[in-house]
Design a protein around this motif. Structure first.
Motif, PDB file in Angstrom:
ATOM      1  N   LEU A 124      -0.898  13.655   9.616  1.00 39.11           N
ATOM      2  CA  LEU A 124       0.160  13.203   8.967  1.00 39.11           C
ATOM      3  C   LEU A 124       1.367  14.185   9.144  1.00 39.11           C
ATOM      4  CD1 LEU A 124      -0.791  11.337   5.989  1.00 39.11           C
ATOM      5  CD2 LEU A 124      -0.411  10.323   8.067  1.00 39.11           C
ATOM      6  N   ARG A 136       7.814  -2.952  -1.309  1.00 43.63           N
ATOM      7  CA  ARG A 136       6.557  -3.318  -1.839  1.00 43.63           C
ATOM      8  C   ARG A 136       6.036  -4.830  -2.195  1.00 43.63           C
ATOM      9  NH1 ARG A 136       7.605   1.563  -3.314  1.00 43.63           N
ATOM     10  NH2 ARG A 136       6.035   3.298  -3.129  1.00 43.63           N
ATOM     11  N   GLN A 139       4.068   5.894   2.597  1.00 45.69           N
ATOM     12  CA  GLN A 139       4.386   7.181   2.601  1.00 45.69           C
ATOM     13  C   GLN A 139       3.810   7.939   4.067  1.00 45.69           C
ATOM     14  OE1 GLN A 139       2.694   9.697  -0.717  1.00 45.69           O
ATOM     15  NE2 GLN A 139       4.046   8.832  -2.125  1.00 45.69           N
ATOM     16  N   ALA A 140       2.651   7.494   4.674  1.00 46.26           N
ATOM     17  CA  ALA A 140       2.265   7.995   5.653  1.00 46.26           C
ATOM     18  C   ALA A 140       3.190   7.488   6.925  1.00 46.26           C
ATOM     19  CB  ALA A 140       0.758   7.633   6.124  1.00 46.26           C
ATOM     20  N   LYS A 152       5.239  16.307   4.571  1.00 50.05           N
ATOM     21  CA  LYS A 152       6.408  15.572   3.726  1.00 50.05           C
ATOM     22  C   LYS A 152       7.646  16.637   3.638  1.00 50.05           C
ATOM     23  CE  LYS A 152       3.202  12.916   0.747  1.00 50.05           C
ATOM     24  NZ  LYS A 152       2.861  12.706  -0.793  1.00 50.05           N
ATOM     25  N   ASP A 184       0.847  -1.194   0.003  1.00 50.29           N
ATOM     26  CA  ASP A 184      -0.019   0.116   0.104  1.00 50.29           C
ATOM     27  C   ASP A 184       0.955   1.407   0.008  1.00 50.29           C
ATOM     28  OD1 ASP A 184      -1.627   2.156   0.435  1.00 50.29           O
ATOM     29  OD2 ASP A 184      -2.938   1.078   1.853  1.00 50.29           O
ATOM     30  N   ASP A 185       1.066   2.125  -0.969  1.00 50.83           N
ATOM     31  CA  ASP A 185       1.743   3.080  -1.176  1.00 50.83           C
ATOM     32  C   ASP A 185       1.451   4.283  -0.176  1.00 50.83           C
ATOM     33  OD1 ASP A 185       3.284   1.897  -3.260  1.00 50.83           O
ATOM     34  OD2 ASP A 185       2.128   2.932  -4.905  1.00 50.83           O
ATOM     35  N   ASP A 186       0.178   4.284   0.176  1.00 58.91           N
ATOM     36  CA  ASP A 186      -0.193   5.514   0.804  1.00 58.91           C
ATOM     37  C   ASP A 186       0.168   5.180   2.282  1.00 58.91           C
ATOM     38  OD1 ASP A 186      -1.784   6.713  -1.187  1.00 58.91           O
ATOM     39  OD2 ASP A 186      -3.628   5.806  -0.658  1.00 58.91           O
ATOM     40  N   ALA A 187       0.041   3.919   2.654  1.00 57.49           N
ATOM     41  CA  ALA A 187       0.557   3.410   3.938  1.00 57.49           C
ATOM     42  C   ALA A 187       2.221   3.549   4.102  1.00 57.49           C
ATOM     43  CB  ALA A 187       0.169   1.966   4.375  1.00 57.49           C
TER      44      ALA A 187
END
Length: 337
Positions: free
Chosen positions: A155, A35, A18-19, A158, A13-16
Motif C-alpha cells: 500500500l 459507507r 483506506q487502502a 499514508k 469496508d473501512d480497510d478497503a
C-alpha cells in the motif's frame, strides 16, 4: 493523467476505503468516500465525481442498483461506474455488462486492475481525449480469473495531511432530508419518466381482487398482518424500508397503503409527504402506524394526508374497519383467525 480527478469510493469496508483511497491519492486524485448508498447519492449530487467505484454488496442495498439509479438519471448518466465484488456470480457479471460497468474482484491486488481502468475512464491521456466519445465507451474487459495473484502490492504510505473525507454523524443527520430528496427524485425519474403508463387509484376501475401495500421494517408484524388480511380476501405486498416502499407504490399503485412511522431509509412522515406530492400516488389512502404516542406526530401525519393513525400494537378489527372504507374486505375470514 488522473491529477485532480474526483473519485467517489463507496464501500462499507473501512480497510478497503483506506487502502484504495491512499492509492488514488498517490496518483493525484481527489478522493471522496461513502459507507452507505444514501450518503453516496448525496456525495454524487454534491461533488459530481469524474468516476465512481462501488462495492456490489452493501448493507442497505447493492452497488448494481446504485449504478442503475445513476445510469437512469440524465444528470449522472455520464459518470463512469466501476463495480468491485468479492463474489462475481453469473448474475452479477450479466448486470455489470448490461450497465457497461467494469467488474473487478475484491482481492489484495485490486489496485493493479483498478488503475488502468481509472486511466481509461477518467484520465486525460491522448487516446481518450482524441476521440469524441462517451467516457464509458470501449472500456477494457477484465478477466476475473486472471487478475488473482498470490502476493499483494504494498500500500502507498499514508499522508498525514490527506485523511479520508468522511462525513460526520452530525453532518449526515443534518443533510438527511436533502439526501432523501435526491434518492426519491432519482427513483421518480427512473420509474416514472412517462407517468401516463400508470393510473392513480380509482375504486371504479379495479376488477381484480384488492391488494394493499404494507411498508414496515418489522418482518414478523407484516407477515402476521398479511396472513390476517389474506384470510379476509385482501392480498398484501410488503416493503421493508422507505425507499423500497416508495418504489413499489410508484410502480404498482395499490388500493391502500399501511405505512409505519419509524423505518430505515426514509421515515414514514417523509415517505407520506412524497407519496402525496406525486400525482401517481397522491390519491392512494395511507393508514399510518407507530409505536410513538406523541399527539404532535399524529397531527402532523394527518395534516400531510394520512386517512387514519393507529398506535402499535394495533387491533386488527380497527385496521380492518378502516381499510373497509377504501377496499372490499370480507367481514368473516375464509379461515378462522
Amino acid at each position: 493523467m488522473l491529477e485532480n480527478k474526483k473519485i467517489l469510493l463507496v464501500d462499507d469496508d473501512d480497510d478497503a476505503l483506506q487502502a484504495i483511497g491512499a492509492r488514488c491519492r498517490s496518483v493525484g486524485m481527489q478522493v471522496f468516500t461513502a459507507r452507505n448508498l444514501l450518503t453516496a447519492l448525496g456525495q454524487v449530487e454534491k461533488q459530481r465525481p469524474d468516476v465512481v467505484c462501488v462495492d456490489v454488496q452493501m448493507p442497505t442495498g447493492n452497488g448494481i442498483g446504485f449504478c442503475e439509479m445513476l445510469a437512469n438519471d440524465h444528470s449522472t448518466a455520464h459518470i463512469p461506474r466501476i463495480l468491485i465484488t468479492g463474489n462475481a456470480t453469473a448474475e452479477t457479471q450479466d448486470s455489470a455488462r448490461r450497465l457497461n460497468a467494469p467488474l473487478i474482484p475484491k482481492s489484495m491486488n485490486v489496485w493493479e486492475t483498478l488503475l488502468p481502468l481509472l486511466q481509461q475512464v477518467a484520465g486525460d491521456s491522448p487516446q481518450t481525449t482524441s476521440k469524441a466519445q462517451s467516457p464509458k465507451a470501449n472500456l477494457p474487459k477484465v478477466d476475473l480469473a486472471a487478475t488473482r495473484i498470490v502476493l499483494p502490492l504494498p500500500l502507498a504510505p499514508k499522508q498525514s495531511d490527506a485523511e479520508p473525507e468522511v462525513a460526520s454523524a452530525a453532518t449526515i443527520e443534518a443533510d438527511q432530508e436533502l439526501l432523501l430528496d435526491s434518492v426519491f427524485a432519482m427513483l421518480g425519474s427512473e420509474l416514472g419518466e412517462d407517468e401516463a403508463e400508470f393510473q392513480t387509484y380509482d375504486s371504479g376501475q379495479e376488477e381484480t381482487p384488492p391488494w394493499v401495500l404494507c411498508i414496515d421494517d418489522d418482518a414478523d408484524f407484516t407477515d402476521a398482518l398479511r396472513c390476517r388480511l389474506e384470510s379476509h380476501g385482501v392480498a398484501v405486498v410488503r416493503a421493508f424500508d422507505g425507499m423500497e416502499g416508495y418504489r413499489t407504490a410508484f410502480a404498482q399503485p395499490a388500493r391502500a397503503i399501511i405505512l409505519d412511522f419509524e423505518m430505515p431509509n426514509g421515515h414514514g412522515d417523509y415517505v407520506l409527504r412524497r407519496l402525496k406530492e406525486n400525482p401517481v400516488t397522491a390519491d392512494i389512502p395511507v393508514v399510518m402506524l407507530t409505536g410513538n404516542k406523541d399527539r404532535n406526530i399524529q397531527r402532523r401525519l394527518m395534516a400531510l394526508g394520512a386517512v387514519a393513525y393507529f398506535n402499535k400494537p394495533v387491533r386488527f378489527d380497527q385496521l380492518r374497519g378502516e381499510l373497509s372504507n377504501y377496499i372490499e374486505i370480507l367481514d368473516t375470514p375464509l379461515v378462522s383467525d
